[in-house]
Write an enzyme that holds these catalytic residues in place. Sequence first.
Site, PDB file in Angstrom:
ATOM      1  N   ASP A  42      -1.267  -1.633 -10.504  1.00 60.37           N
ATOM      2  CA  ASP A  42      -1.259  -2.768  -9.986  1.00 60.37           C
ATOM      3  C   ASP A  42      -1.426  -3.720 -11.654  1.00 60.37           C
ATOM      4  OD1 ASP A  42      -1.822  -2.783  -7.545  1.00 60.37           O
ATOM      5  OD2 ASP A  42      -3.797  -2.056  -7.608  1.00 60.37           O
ATOM      6  N   GLY A  88     -10.974   3.863 -20.191  1.00 57.63           N
ATOM      7  CA  GLY A  88     -12.394   4.168 -20.324  1.00 57.63           C
ATOM      8  C   GLY A  88     -12.910   4.886 -21.597  1.00 57.63           C
ATOM      9  N   GLU A 110       0.809  -1.274  -0.078  1.00 61.07           N
ATOM     10  CA  GLU A 110       0.085  -0.142   0.051  1.00 61.07           C
ATOM     11  C   GLU A 110       0.944   1.308  -0.116  1.00 61.07           C
ATOM     12  OE1 GLU A 110      -2.689  -1.301  -0.577  1.00 61.07           O
ATOM     13  OE2 GLU A 110      -2.962  -2.810   0.751  1.00 61.07           O
ATOM     14  N   ARG A 139       6.001   7.815  -7.081  1.00 58.38           N
ATOM     15  CA  ARG A 139       5.045   7.392  -8.332  1.00 58.38           C
ATOM     16  C   ARG A 139       4.872   8.718  -9.018  1.00 58.38           C
ATOM     17  NH1 ARG A 139      -0.794   4.833  -8.751  1.00 58.38           N
ATOM     18  NH2 ARG A 139      -1.039   6.081  -6.880  1.00 58.38           N
TER      19      ARG A 139
END
Length: 497
Positions: A323, A247, A184, A230
Amino acid sequence: MSGAPVGTFCLVLHSHLPLLARHGRWPVGEEWLYQSWAHSYLPVVAMLRELAEEGRTGLATLGVTPVLAAQLDDPHCLRGVHDWLGGWTLRAHSAAGRLPDLAAHEHRVSTAATAEFERHWRHGGSPALRGLRDSGAVELLGGPAAHPFQPLLDPRVRAFSLRAGLDDHALRLGARPAGIWAPECGFAPGMEDGYAAAGVRRFLVDGPALRGDTAFARPVGTSDVVCVGRDLEITYRVWSPRKGYPGSAEYRDFHTWDHESGLKPARVTGRRVPTERKKPYTPALAARAVSRDADDFVDTVVARLTALRAEHGRPALTVAAFDTELFGHWWHEGPAWLAAVLRRLPEAGVAVRTLGDAVDDGLVGDPVDLRESSWGSGKDWRVWAGPQVADLVARNAAVQSDLLAAPLPGPLRDPLADLLADQALHALSSDWAFMVSKDSAAGYARSRADLHAGRVAELSGLLRAGRRRAAQRRVAAWADTPLPTFGHVDARDLGRV
Protein backbone atom coordinates in the site's frame (compact mmCIF):
# COMPACT_ATOMS: atom_id res chain seq x y z
CA MET A 1 27.99 -2.95 -12.62
CA SER A 2 28.19 -4.13 -16.23
CA GLY A 3 26.88 -7.24 -17.95
CA ALA A 4 23.50 -8.96 -17.88
CA PRO A 5 21.38 -8.15 -14.83
CA VAL A 6 21.15 -10.75 -12.11
CA GLY A 7 17.38 -10.42 -12.38
CA THR A 8 14.48 -7.99 -12.38
CA PHE A 9 12.84 -6.15 -9.49
CA CYS A 10 9.34 -4.66 -9.74
CA LEU A 11 8.00 -2.21 -7.18
CA VAL A 12 4.21 -2.11 -7.10
CA LEU A 13 2.37 0.52 -5.06
CA HIS A 14 -1.37 0.52 -4.48
CA SER A 15 -3.13 3.71 -3.40
CA HIS A 16 -6.60 3.34 -1.96
CA LEU A 17 -8.87 4.96 0.62
CA PRO A 18 -12.62 4.48 1.07
CA LEU A 19 -14.89 7.30 -0.04
CA LEU A 20 -15.30 9.52 3.00
CA ALA A 21 -18.59 11.04 4.06
CA ARG A 22 -16.94 14.22 5.27
CA HIS A 23 -13.52 15.69 5.91
CA GLY A 24 -12.34 17.33 9.12
CA ARG A 25 -9.38 19.01 10.76
CA TRP A 26 -7.17 18.08 13.66
CA PRO A 27 -8.06 16.85 16.20
CA VAL A 28 -11.57 15.81 15.14
CA GLY A 29 -13.12 14.57 11.94
CA GLU A 30 -11.95 12.19 9.24
CA GLU A 31 -8.42 13.08 8.25
CA TRP A 32 -7.58 9.86 6.43
CA LEU A 33 -7.53 11.41 2.99
CA TYR A 34 -5.61 14.56 3.85
CA GLN A 35 -3.03 12.78 5.99
CA SER A 36 -2.32 10.20 3.29
CA TRP A 37 -2.25 12.89 0.61
CA ALA A 38 0.17 15.09 2.54
CA HIS A 39 2.41 12.39 3.97
CA SER A 40 2.40 9.73 1.21
CA TYR A 41 1.07 10.79 -2.18
CA LEU A 42 2.89 14.12 -2.35
CA PRO A 43 6.34 12.85 -1.30
CA VAL A 44 6.15 9.57 -3.22
CA VAL A 45 5.17 11.28 -6.46
CA ALA A 46 7.84 13.96 -5.89
CA MET A 47 10.43 11.25 -5.31
CA LEU A 48 9.49 9.41 -8.51
CA ARG A 49 9.56 12.68 -10.48
CA GLU A 50 13.03 13.47 -9.14
CA LEU A 51 14.33 10.06 -10.19
CA ALA A 52 12.70 10.47 -13.60
CA GLU A 53 14.51 13.79 -14.02
CA GLU A 54 17.74 11.85 -13.50
CA GLY A 55 16.83 9.87 -16.61
CA ARG A 56 15.53 6.78 -14.84
CA THR A 57 12.56 4.89 -16.25
CA GLY A 58 10.44 1.91 -15.26
CA LEU A 59 10.70 2.82 -11.59
CA ALA A 60 7.36 1.57 -10.29
CA THR A 61 3.96 0.19 -11.16
CA LEU A 62 1.46 2.47 -9.50
CA GLY A 63 -2.21 1.79 -8.89
CA VAL A 64 -4.71 4.43 -7.79
CA THR A 65 -8.23 3.14 -7.23
CA PRO A 66 -11.03 4.99 -9.04
CA VAL A 67 -12.54 6.15 -5.74
CA LEU A 68 -9.26 7.72 -4.62
CA ALA A 69 -8.64 9.16 -8.09
CA ALA A 70 -12.02 10.88 -7.87
CA GLN A 71 -11.12 12.39 -4.51
CA LEU A 72 -7.69 13.53 -5.71
CA ASP A 73 -9.37 15.39 -8.60
CA ASP A 74 -12.33 16.76 -6.64
CA PRO A 75 -12.32 20.60 -6.23
CA HIS A 76 -13.65 20.38 -2.67
CA CYS A 77 -10.90 17.95 -1.68
CA LEU A 78 -8.24 20.03 -3.43
CA ARG A 79 -9.28 23.07 -1.42
CA GLY A 80 -9.47 20.98 1.73
CA VAL A 81 -5.98 19.49 1.49
CA HIS A 82 -4.49 22.91 0.69
CA ASP A 83 -6.05 24.25 3.90
CA TRP A 84 -4.82 21.16 5.75
CA LEU A 85 -1.26 21.73 4.55
CA GLY A 86 -1.40 25.29 5.85
CA GLY A 87 -2.75 24.01 9.14
CA TRP A 88 0.14 21.55 9.35
CA THR A 89 2.64 24.41 9.14
CA LEU A 90 0.73 26.39 11.78
CA ARG A 91 0.75 23.36 14.07
CA ALA A 92 4.52 23.10 13.63
CA HIS A 93 4.90 26.78 14.57
CA SER A 94 2.67 26.33 17.60
CA ALA A 95 5.05 23.70 18.96
CA ALA A 96 8.22 25.77 18.52
CA GLY A 97 8.39 26.88 22.15
CA ARG A 98 7.99 23.37 23.56
CA LEU A 99 9.58 21.15 20.88
CA PRO A 100 11.95 23.39 18.88
CA ASP A 101 13.84 20.67 16.99
CA LEU A 102 10.67 18.81 16.02
CA ALA A 103 8.93 22.07 15.08
CA ALA A 104 11.80 23.03 12.80
CA HIS A 105 11.71 19.63 11.10
CA GLU A 106 7.93 19.79 10.66
CA HIS A 107 8.19 23.33 9.28
CA ARG A 108 10.62 22.16 6.60
CA VAL A 109 8.57 19.09 5.68
CA SER A 110 5.20 20.87 5.67
CA THR A 111 6.36 23.85 3.61
CA ALA A 112 7.97 21.49 1.10
CA ALA A 113 4.69 19.57 0.87
CA THR A 114 2.76 22.81 0.31
CA ALA A 115 5.17 23.87 -2.43
CA GLU A 116 4.85 20.44 -4.08
CA PHE A 117 1.07 20.67 -3.98
CA GLU A 118 0.92 24.23 -5.33
CA ARG A 119 3.29 23.48 -8.18
CA HIS A 120 2.10 20.04 -9.30
CA TRP A 121 -1.29 19.19 -7.78
CA ARG A 122 -3.50 22.29 -7.91
CA HIS A 123 -5.39 20.89 -10.91
CA GLY A 124 -5.80 17.45 -9.34
CA GLY A 125 -4.03 14.15 -9.02
CA SER A 126 -4.55 13.07 -12.62
CA PRO A 127 -2.11 15.60 -14.16
CA ALA A 128 0.55 14.64 -11.62
CA LEU A 129 0.15 10.92 -12.35
CA ARG A 130 -0.13 11.39 -16.09
CA GLY A 131 3.16 13.29 -16.12
CA LEU A 132 4.91 10.39 -14.41
CA ARG A 133 3.46 7.89 -16.86
CA ASP A 134 4.27 9.97 -19.92
CA SER A 135 7.87 10.34 -18.76
CA GLY A 136 8.23 6.56 -18.64
CA ALA A 137 8.82 6.60 -14.90
CA VAL A 138 5.80 4.48 -13.99
CA GLU A 139 3.18 2.15 -15.34
CA LEU A 140 -0.31 3.00 -14.06
CA LEU A 141 -2.72 0.28 -13.01
CA GLY A 142 -6.49 0.50 -13.06
CA GLY A 143 -9.19 -1.41 -11.26
CA PRO A 144 -12.94 -1.83 -10.84
CA ALA A 145 -14.98 1.10 -9.55
CA ALA A 146 -15.36 1.52 -5.78
CA HIS A 147 -12.95 -1.33 -4.95
CA PRO A 148 -15.28 -4.35 -4.64
CA PHE A 149 -14.21 -7.82 -3.56
CA GLN A 150 -14.82 -9.22 -7.03
CA PRO A 151 -15.12 -12.96 -6.29
CA LEU A 152 -18.37 -12.32 -4.40
CA LEU A 153 -20.01 -10.34 -7.20
CA ASP A 154 -22.56 -11.56 -9.73
CA PRO A 155 -20.62 -11.88 -13.02
CA ARG A 156 -22.75 -9.13 -14.61
CA VAL A 157 -22.11 -6.73 -11.73
CA ARG A 158 -18.41 -7.68 -11.72
CA ALA A 159 -18.10 -6.89 -15.41
CA PHE A 160 -20.06 -3.64 -14.99
CA SER A 161 -17.85 -2.50 -12.10
CA LEU A 162 -14.65 -3.34 -13.98
CA ARG A 163 -15.82 -1.53 -17.08
CA ALA A 164 -16.75 1.54 -15.03
CA GLY A 165 -13.37 1.58 -13.34
CA LEU A 166 -11.40 1.19 -16.56
CA ASP A 167 -13.51 3.90 -18.23
CA ASP A 168 -12.80 6.21 -15.29
CA HIS A 169 -9.07 5.61 -15.65
CA ALA A 170 -9.21 6.37 -19.38
CA LEU A 171 -11.14 9.59 -18.84
CA ARG A 172 -8.76 10.88 -16.19
CA LEU A 173 -5.46 9.65 -17.62
CA GLY A 174 -6.01 9.45 -21.36
CA ALA A 175 -5.70 5.69 -21.93
CA ARG A 176 -7.18 2.47 -20.62
CA PRO A 177 -4.72 0.54 -18.45
CA ALA A 178 -3.42 -2.84 -19.54
CA GLY A 179 -2.99 -4.02 -15.95
CA ILE A 180 -4.96 -3.85 -12.73
CA TRP A 181 -4.41 -4.33 -9.03
CA ALA A 182 -7.34 -6.61 -8.30
CA PRO A 183 -8.97 -5.27 -5.11
CA GLU A 184 -7.64 -7.22 -2.12
CA CYS A 185 -5.88 -9.43 -4.74
CA GLY A 186 -9.20 -11.32 -4.72
CA PHE A 187 -9.56 -14.08 -7.30
CA ALA A 188 -11.99 -16.83 -8.20
CA PRO A 189 -11.43 -19.31 -11.06
CA GLY A 190 -12.92 -17.95 -14.29
CA MET A 191 -12.27 -14.31 -13.53
CA GLU A 192 -9.43 -14.37 -16.06
CA ASP A 193 -12.02 -14.65 -18.83
CA GLY A 194 -13.74 -11.49 -17.61
CA TYR A 195 -10.40 -9.74 -17.54
CA ALA A 196 -9.66 -10.81 -21.10
CA ALA A 197 -13.07 -9.56 -22.27
CA ALA A 198 -12.39 -6.17 -20.63
CA GLY A 199 -8.95 -5.82 -22.23
CA VAL A 200 -7.00 -6.46 -19.02
CA ARG A 201 -3.73 -8.20 -19.85
CA ARG A 202 -2.19 -8.64 -16.38
CA PHE A 203 -3.17 -8.49 -12.72
CA LEU A 204 -1.59 -8.96 -9.31
CA VAL A 205 -2.11 -11.87 -6.93
CA ASP A 206 -0.53 -12.61 -3.58
CA GLY A 207 2.36 -15.06 -3.49
CA PRO A 208 0.52 -17.91 -1.76
CA ALA A 209 -1.96 -18.05 -4.66
CA LEU A 210 1.01 -19.33 -6.67
CA ARG A 211 2.29 -21.44 -3.76
CA GLY A 212 5.21 -19.05 -3.50
CA ASP A 213 6.40 -19.66 -7.06
CA THR A 214 6.59 -15.98 -8.01
CA ALA A 215 9.73 -16.00 -10.16
CA PHE A 216 7.79 -15.32 -13.37
CA ALA A 217 4.51 -13.89 -14.58
CA ARG A 218 2.19 -16.73 -15.57
CA PRO A 219 -0.72 -17.07 -18.02
CA VAL A 220 -3.89 -18.01 -16.17
CA GLY A 221 -5.62 -21.14 -17.40
CA THR A 222 -6.03 -21.14 -21.16
CA SER A 223 -6.26 -17.35 -21.39
CA ASP A 224 -3.66 -14.85 -22.55
CA VAL A 225 -4.07 -12.91 -19.29
CA VAL A 226 -1.08 -13.19 -16.97
CA CYS A 227 -0.93 -12.97 -13.21
CA VAL A 228 2.08 -11.65 -11.33
CA GLY A 229 2.68 -12.81 -7.77
CA ARG A 230 3.80 -10.70 -4.84
CA ASP A 231 7.05 -12.14 -3.46
CA LEU A 232 6.44 -12.32 0.28
CA GLU A 233 10.08 -13.15 1.05
CA ILE A 234 11.03 -9.72 -0.29
CA THR A 235 7.89 -7.77 0.60
CA TYR A 236 7.91 -8.90 4.23
CA ARG A 237 11.46 -7.65 4.61
CA VAL A 238 9.91 -4.20 4.61
CA TRP A 239 6.60 -4.80 6.32
CA SER A 240 5.00 -7.97 7.62
CA PRO A 241 2.38 -8.80 10.25
CA ARG A 242 5.19 -9.11 12.83
CA LYS A 243 8.28 -7.17 11.77
CA GLY A 244 9.91 -4.96 9.16
CA TYR A 245 12.13 -1.92 8.76
CA PRO A 246 9.58 0.68 9.96
CA GLY A 247 9.74 -0.87 13.42
CA SER A 248 13.43 -0.07 13.86
CA ALA A 249 14.31 2.00 16.90
CA GLU A 250 15.50 5.08 14.99
CA TYR A 251 12.38 5.72 12.93
CA ARG A 252 9.54 8.02 13.92
CA ASP A 253 6.93 6.34 16.05
CA PHE A 254 3.54 6.53 14.36
CA HIS A 255 1.49 5.91 17.49
CA THR A 256 2.98 8.54 19.83
CA TRP A 257 1.39 11.99 19.63
CA ASP A 258 1.96 15.42 21.05
CA HIS A 259 -1.72 16.07 21.55
CA GLU A 260 -1.44 19.84 21.72
CA SER A 261 -0.12 20.05 18.16
CA GLY A 262 -0.94 16.70 16.58
CA LEU A 263 2.75 16.16 15.77
CA LYS A 264 4.68 12.97 16.45
CA PRO A 265 7.67 13.77 18.67
CA ALA A 266 9.15 10.34 19.43
CA ARG A 267 11.14 7.64 17.74
CA VAL A 268 10.22 3.96 18.03
CA THR A 269 12.95 3.44 20.64
CA GLY A 270 11.89 -0.16 21.28
CA ARG A 271 8.96 -2.44 20.64
CA ARG A 272 8.09 -2.76 24.33
CA VAL A 273 9.05 0.75 25.46
CA PRO A 274 6.01 2.57 26.90
CA THR A 275 4.96 5.86 25.33
CA GLU A 276 6.22 8.06 28.15
CA ARG A 277 9.73 6.58 27.81
CA LYS A 278 10.08 6.99 24.04
CA LYS A 279 13.14 9.00 23.03
CA PRO A 280 12.85 12.19 20.94
CA TYR A 281 12.78 11.81 17.17
CA THR A 282 16.13 12.67 15.56
CA PRO A 283 16.06 13.09 11.73
CA ALA A 284 19.83 12.55 11.35
CA LEU A 285 19.62 9.25 13.23
CA ALA A 286 16.68 8.16 11.08
CA ALA A 287 18.58 9.08 7.90
CA ARG A 288 21.42 6.73 8.85
CA ALA A 289 18.88 3.98 9.44
CA VAL A 290 17.39 4.62 5.98
CA SER A 291 20.80 4.04 4.37
CA ARG A 292 21.42 0.92 6.45
CA ASP A 293 18.05 -0.63 5.65
CA ALA A 294 18.25 0.28 1.97
CA ASP A 295 21.56 -1.57 1.75
CA ASP A 296 20.07 -4.57 3.56
CA PHE A 297 17.11 -4.65 1.19
CA VAL A 298 19.30 -4.43 -1.90
CA ASP A 299 21.46 -7.28 -0.58
CA THR A 300 18.33 -9.33 0.08
CA VAL A 301 16.97 -8.72 -3.45
CA VAL A 302 20.31 -9.63 -5.04
CA ALA A 303 20.51 -12.84 -3.00
CA ARG A 304 16.92 -13.74 -3.89
CA LEU A 305 17.39 -13.14 -7.62
CA THR A 306 20.74 -14.96 -7.64
CA ALA A 307 19.10 -18.00 -6.07
CA LEU A 308 16.17 -17.87 -8.52
CA ARG A 309 18.54 -17.59 -11.48
CA ALA A 310 20.43 -20.65 -10.28
CA GLU A 311 17.19 -22.56 -9.76
CA HIS A 312 15.60 -21.72 -13.12
CA GLY A 313 18.66 -21.33 -15.30
CA ARG A 314 17.70 -17.83 -16.42
CA PRO A 315 17.11 -14.37 -14.92
CA ALA A 316 13.91 -14.22 -12.89
CA LEU A 317 11.59 -11.70 -11.31
CA THR A 318 10.77 -10.52 -7.81
CA VAL A 319 7.80 -8.28 -7.07
CA ALA A 320 7.52 -6.22 -3.90
CA ALA A 321 4.00 -4.83 -3.53
CA PHE A 322 2.71 -2.47 -0.85
CA ASP A 323 0.00 0.00 0.00
CA THR A 324 1.39 3.41 -0.94
CA GLU A 325 0.25 4.77 2.41
CA LEU A 326 3.01 2.79 4.13
CA PHE A 327 5.57 5.20 2.67
CA GLY A 328 5.38 8.52 4.47
CA HIS A 329 2.09 8.13 6.35
CA TRP A 330 2.77 5.02 8.43
CA TRP A 331 6.53 5.11 7.90
CA HIS A 332 7.71 8.72 7.92
CA GLU A 333 11.05 7.89 6.30
CA GLY A 334 9.52 5.53 3.70
CA PRO A 335 9.84 7.81 0.63
CA ALA A 336 13.53 8.45 1.37
CA TRP A 337 14.07 4.70 1.75
CA LEU A 338 12.36 4.04 -1.58
CA ALA A 339 14.56 6.62 -3.32
CA ALA A 340 17.70 5.00 -1.91
CA VAL A 341 16.58 1.51 -2.97
CA LEU A 342 15.63 2.56 -6.51
CA ARG A 343 19.02 4.22 -6.96
CA ARG A 344 21.07 1.38 -5.46
CA LEU A 345 19.43 -1.64 -7.08
CA PRO A 346 20.78 -0.88 -10.60
CA GLU A 347 24.23 -0.28 -9.11
CA ALA A 348 24.01 -3.82 -7.67
CA GLY A 349 23.19 -5.33 -11.07
CA VAL A 350 19.39 -5.55 -10.69
CA ALA A 351 17.09 -4.35 -13.47
CA VAL A 352 14.29 -2.15 -12.10
CA ARG A 353 11.24 -2.52 -14.32
CA THR A 354 7.47 -2.12 -14.36
CA LEU A 355 5.18 -5.15 -14.51
CA GLY A 356 4.50 -4.46 -18.19
CA ASP A 357 8.21 -4.17 -18.89
CA ALA A 358 8.88 -7.48 -17.15
CA VAL A 359 6.26 -9.26 -19.26
CA ASP A 360 7.59 -7.64 -22.42
CA ASP A 361 11.09 -8.75 -21.43
CA GLY A 362 9.92 -12.37 -21.52
CA LEU A 363 9.84 -13.02 -17.78
CA VAL A 364 6.85 -15.32 -18.27
CA GLY A 365 6.57 -18.91 -17.11
CA ASP A 366 4.16 -21.77 -17.69
CA PRO A 367 0.39 -21.37 -17.37
CA VAL A 368 -1.18 -21.83 -13.95
CA ASP A 369 -4.65 -22.71 -12.71
CA LEU A 370 -5.28 -20.27 -9.89
CA ARG A 371 -7.33 -21.23 -6.86
CA GLU A 372 -9.57 -18.99 -4.78
CA SER A 373 -7.35 -16.47 -3.01
CA SER A 374 -6.79 -12.98 -1.62
CA TRP A 375 -4.03 -11.15 0.22
CA GLY A 376 -6.06 -10.97 3.43
CA SER A 377 -5.85 -13.03 6.60
CA GLY A 378 -5.42 -16.69 5.72
CA LYS A 379 -4.92 -15.71 2.08
CA ASP A 380 -8.51 -16.81 1.50
CA TRP A 381 -11.84 -14.93 1.56
CA ARG A 382 -12.52 -14.99 5.31
CA VAL A 383 -12.09 -11.22 5.79
CA TRP A 384 -14.84 -10.45 3.24
CA ALA A 385 -17.02 -13.55 3.55
CA GLY A 386 -16.44 -14.86 7.08
CA PRO A 387 -19.09 -15.29 9.78
CA GLN A 388 -18.34 -11.88 11.31
CA VAL A 389 -19.60 -10.19 8.12
CA ALA A 390 -22.33 -12.65 7.12
CA ASP A 391 -24.90 -9.87 7.34
CA LEU A 392 -22.86 -7.70 4.96
CA VAL A 393 -22.54 -10.57 2.49
CA ALA A 394 -26.32 -11.04 2.53
CA ARG A 395 -26.85 -7.30 2.19
CA ASN A 396 -24.49 -7.18 -0.80
CA ALA A 397 -26.44 -9.98 -2.46
CA ALA A 398 -29.62 -7.93 -1.99
CA VAL A 399 -27.92 -4.82 -3.41
CA GLN A 400 -26.95 -6.71 -6.54
CA SER A 401 -30.44 -8.16 -6.87
CA ASP A 402 -31.98 -4.69 -6.56
CA LEU A 403 -29.55 -3.27 -9.09
CA LEU A 404 -30.16 -6.00 -11.66
CA ALA A 405 -33.94 -5.92 -11.15
CA ALA A 406 -34.24 -2.20 -11.91
CA PRO A 407 -35.48 -1.37 -15.42
CA LEU A 408 -32.69 -0.59 -17.85
CA PRO A 409 -32.77 2.84 -19.51
CA GLY A 410 -33.83 3.21 -23.11
CA PRO A 411 -31.60 4.65 -25.82
CA LEU A 412 -30.82 7.75 -23.73
CA ARG A 413 -29.03 7.91 -20.39
CA ASP A 414 -31.23 8.02 -17.30
CA PRO A 415 -29.82 10.08 -14.39
CA LEU A 416 -31.85 8.13 -11.84
CA ALA A 417 -30.64 4.78 -13.12
CA ASP A 418 -27.08 6.09 -13.23
CA LEU A 419 -27.34 7.27 -9.62
CA LEU A 420 -28.75 3.89 -8.61
CA ALA A 421 -25.76 2.17 -10.21
CA ASP A 422 -23.32 4.57 -8.57
CA GLN A 423 -24.82 3.97 -5.11
CA ALA A 424 -24.75 0.20 -5.68
CA LEU A 425 -21.06 0.31 -6.57
CA HIS A 426 -20.29 2.11 -3.31
CA ALA A 427 -22.45 -0.29 -1.29
CA LEU A 428 -20.37 -3.18 -2.68
CA SER A 429 -17.00 -1.75 -1.66
CA SER A 430 -14.70 -4.27 0.02
CA ASP A 431 -13.74 -1.62 2.58
CA TRP A 432 -16.86 -2.07 4.67
CA ALA A 433 -16.33 -5.78 5.32
CA PHE A 434 -12.60 -5.25 5.85
CA MET A 435 -13.17 -2.56 8.46
CA VAL A 436 -15.71 -4.71 10.29
CA SER A 437 -13.53 -7.83 10.21
CA LYS A 438 -10.51 -5.90 11.45
CA ASP A 439 -12.59 -3.85 13.94
CA SER A 440 -11.24 -0.64 12.40
CA ALA A 441 -13.95 2.04 12.45
CA ALA A 442 -16.48 -0.78 12.17
CA GLY A 443 -19.40 1.44 13.14
CA TYR A 444 -18.55 3.92 10.41
CA ALA A 445 -18.22 1.09 7.88
CA ARG A 446 -21.60 -0.41 8.76
CA SER A 447 -23.31 2.97 8.64
CA ARG A 448 -21.87 3.76 5.21
CA ALA A 449 -22.74 0.32 3.85
CA ASP A 450 -26.27 0.58 5.20
CA LEU A 451 -26.67 4.10 3.80
CA HIS A 452 -25.78 3.07 0.25
CA ALA A 453 -27.70 -0.22 0.41
CA GLY A 454 -30.82 1.53 1.69
CA ARG A 455 -30.70 4.03 -1.13
CA VAL A 456 -30.30 1.26 -3.69
CA ALA A 457 -33.29 -0.64 -2.32
CA GLU A 458 -35.48 2.47 -2.16
CA LEU A 459 -34.57 3.81 -5.57
CA SER A 460 -34.75 0.43 -7.30
CA GLY A 461 -38.21 -0.22 -5.83
CA LEU A 462 -39.57 3.13 -7.00
CA LEU A 463 -38.14 2.70 -10.51
CA ARG A 464 -39.56 -0.83 -10.78
CA ALA A 465 -42.96 0.55 -9.80
CA GLY A 466 -42.69 3.28 -12.45
CA ARG A 467 -42.78 6.02 -9.79
CA ARG A 468 -40.15 8.30 -11.26
CA ARG A 469 -41.43 11.51 -9.70
CA ALA A 470 -41.42 9.88 -6.27
CA ALA A 471 -37.86 8.67 -6.95
CA GLN A 472 -36.79 12.19 -7.86
CA ARG A 473 -38.34 13.56 -4.65
CA ARG A 474 -36.59 10.91 -2.56
CA VAL A 475 -33.21 11.71 -4.11
CA ALA A 476 -33.76 15.41 -3.46
CA ALA A 477 -34.62 14.61 0.17
CA TRP A 478 -31.47 12.62 0.84
CA ALA A 479 -29.45 14.52 3.42
CA ASP A 480 -26.42 15.12 1.23
CA THR A 481 -28.31 15.27 -2.12
CA PRO A 482 -25.52 13.19 -3.70
CA LEU A 483 -24.15 13.49 -7.18
CA PRO A 484 -22.61 10.35 -8.67
CA THR A 485 -18.96 9.91 -7.72
CA PHE A 486 -18.37 8.53 -11.21
CA GLY A 487 -20.24 10.89 -13.51
CA HIS A 488 -19.56 8.66 -16.49
CA VAL A 489 -21.26 5.58 -14.97
CA ASP A 490 -23.92 4.57 -17.48
CA ALA A 491 -26.58 2.14 -16.25
CA ARG A 492 -27.19 1.10 -19.87
CA ASP A 493 -23.88 -0.78 -19.65
CA LEU A 494 -25.57 -3.34 -17.41
CA GLY A 495 -27.32 -4.57 -20.55
CA ARG A 496 -24.10 -4.64 -22.55
CA VAL A 497 -21.72 -6.62 -20.34
